[in-house]
Design a protein around this motif. Structure first.
Motif, PDB file in Angstrom:
ATOM      1  N   PRO A   8       0.826  -1.212   0.000  1.00  0.00           N
ATOM      2  CA  PRO A   8       0.000   0.000   0.000  1.00  0.00           C
ATOM      3  C   PRO A   8       0.863   1.266   0.000  1.00  0.00           C
ATOM      4  O   PRO A   8       1.934   1.295   0.581  1.00  0.00           O
ATOM      5  N   GLU A   9       0.397   2.288  -0.702  1.00  0.00           N
ATOM      6  CA  GLU A   9       1.096   3.572  -0.746  1.00  0.00           C
ATOM      7  C   GLU A   9       0.575   4.477   0.364  1.00  0.00           C
ATOM      8  O   GLU A   9      -0.537   4.330   0.830  1.00  0.00           O
ATOM      9  N   HIS A  10       1.405   5.459   0.749  1.00  0.00           N
ATOM     10  CA  HIS A  10       1.004   6.451   1.739  1.00  0.00           C
ATOM     11  C   HIS A  10       0.905   7.806   1.043  1.00  0.00           C
ATOM     12  O   HIS A  10       1.746   8.153   0.230  1.00  0.00           O
ATOM     13  N   ASN A  11      -0.115   8.552   1.357  1.00  0.00           N
ATOM     14  CA  ASN A  11      -0.213   9.933   0.919  1.00  0.00           C
ATOM     15  C   ASN A  11      -0.937  10.702   2.019  1.00  0.00           C
ATOM     16  O   ASN A  11      -1.429  10.124   2.972  1.00  0.00           O
ATOM     17  N   ALA A  12      -0.987  12.006   1.876  1.00  0.00           N
ATOM     18  CA  ALA A  12      -1.549  12.849   2.920  1.00  0.00           C
ATOM     19  C   ALA A  12      -2.965  13.290   2.568  1.00  0.00           C
ATOM     20  O   ALA A  12      -3.278  13.542   1.404  1.00  0.00           O
ATOM     21  N   CYS A  13      -3.797  13.423   3.584  1.00  0.00           N
ATOM     22  CA  CYS A  13      -5.161  13.919   3.437  1.00  0.00           C
ATOM     23  C   CYS A  13      -5.105  15.359   2.912  1.00  0.00           C
ATOM     24  O   CYS A  13      -4.328  16.174   3.403  1.00  0.00           O
ATOM     25  N   ALA A  14      -5.926  15.651   1.910  1.00  0.00           N
ATOM     26  CA  ALA A  14      -5.943  16.987   1.313  1.00  0.00           C
ATOM     27  C   ALA A  14      -6.502  18.041   2.262  1.00  0.00           C
ATOM     28  O   ALA A  14      -6.301  19.233   2.057  1.00  0.00           O
ATOM     29  N   GLU A  24      -4.881  -1.694  -1.987  1.00  0.00           N
ATOM     30  CA  GLU A  24      -4.324  -2.143  -3.254  1.00  0.00           C
ATOM     31  C   GLU A  24      -5.310  -1.976  -4.402  1.00  0.00           C
ATOM     32  O   GLU A  24      -4.926  -2.044  -5.558  1.00  0.00           O
ATOM     33  N   ARG A  25      -6.582  -1.768  -4.095  1.00  0.00           N
ATOM     34  CA  ARG A  25      -7.600  -1.673  -5.133  1.00  0.00           C
ATOM     35  C   ARG A  25      -8.302  -0.331  -5.062  1.00  0.00           C
ATOM     36  O   ARG A  25      -8.310   0.325  -4.046  1.00  0.00           O
ATOM     37  N   GLY A  26      -8.916   0.031  -6.173  1.00  0.00           N
ATOM     38  CA  GLY A  26      -9.704   1.254  -6.215  1.00  0.00           C
ATOM     39  C   GLY A  26      -8.855   2.480  -6.484  1.00  0.00           C
ATOM     40  O   GLY A  26      -7.638   2.415  -6.598  1.00  0.00           O
ATOM     41  N   ARG A  27      -9.523   3.612  -6.574  1.00  0.00           N
ATOM     42  CA  ARG A  27      -8.794   4.839  -6.853  1.00  0.00           C
ATOM     43  C   ARG A  27      -8.190   5.406  -5.578  1.00  0.00           C
ATOM     44  O   ARG A  27      -8.629   5.091  -4.469  1.00  0.00           O
TER      45      ARG A  27
END
Length: 112
Positions: A8-14, A24-27
């Motif tokens: 899984p990737e990590h990103n920050a809440c907008a 792993e699935r979905g946008r």
């Protein structure tokens, strides 16, 4: 082209800046929770029809003060690490200061 990694990737809440762990699935998710998505929607609708850009971040005076305080704490952590390096601190102290620096940097990123 599909990703070769299934991790899984990590990103920050907008909205709030908290980490989002991607499945792993979905946008890719843009917000960490429904309340953050709602706050972003409210801000967009309040700025609609004004000269304020839709992607502008509007901070209250309290939020601005808090951000300034977090940035000051981050600067202090950097200065502590720099001083320890200049004075030849031992490895354990440098590791502790480095970890504190990471914590302060993550706090400074948080916008809400």
């Amino acid at each position: 082209m599909p990703e070769s990694s299934t991790r899984p990737e990590h990103n920050a809440c907008a909205w709030c800046g908290r980490d989002i762990v991607e499945s792993e699935r979905g946008r890719r998710r843009k917000y960490c929770k429904r309340s953050c998505r709602q706050r972003a929607y409210e801000q967009r609708t309040l700025t609609e029809g004004t000269a304020i850009p839709a992607d502008a971040l509007i901070l209250s005076p309290e939020e601005l003060t808090s951000l300034g305080d977090r940035l000051f704490a981050l600067r202090c952590a950097v200065e502590d690490l720099d001083t320890a390096l200049a004075e030849g601190a031992d490895r354990a102290e440098l590791i502790e200061l480095s970890r504190d620096l990471v914590v302060q940097a993550k706090e400074a990123e948080r916008l809400r």
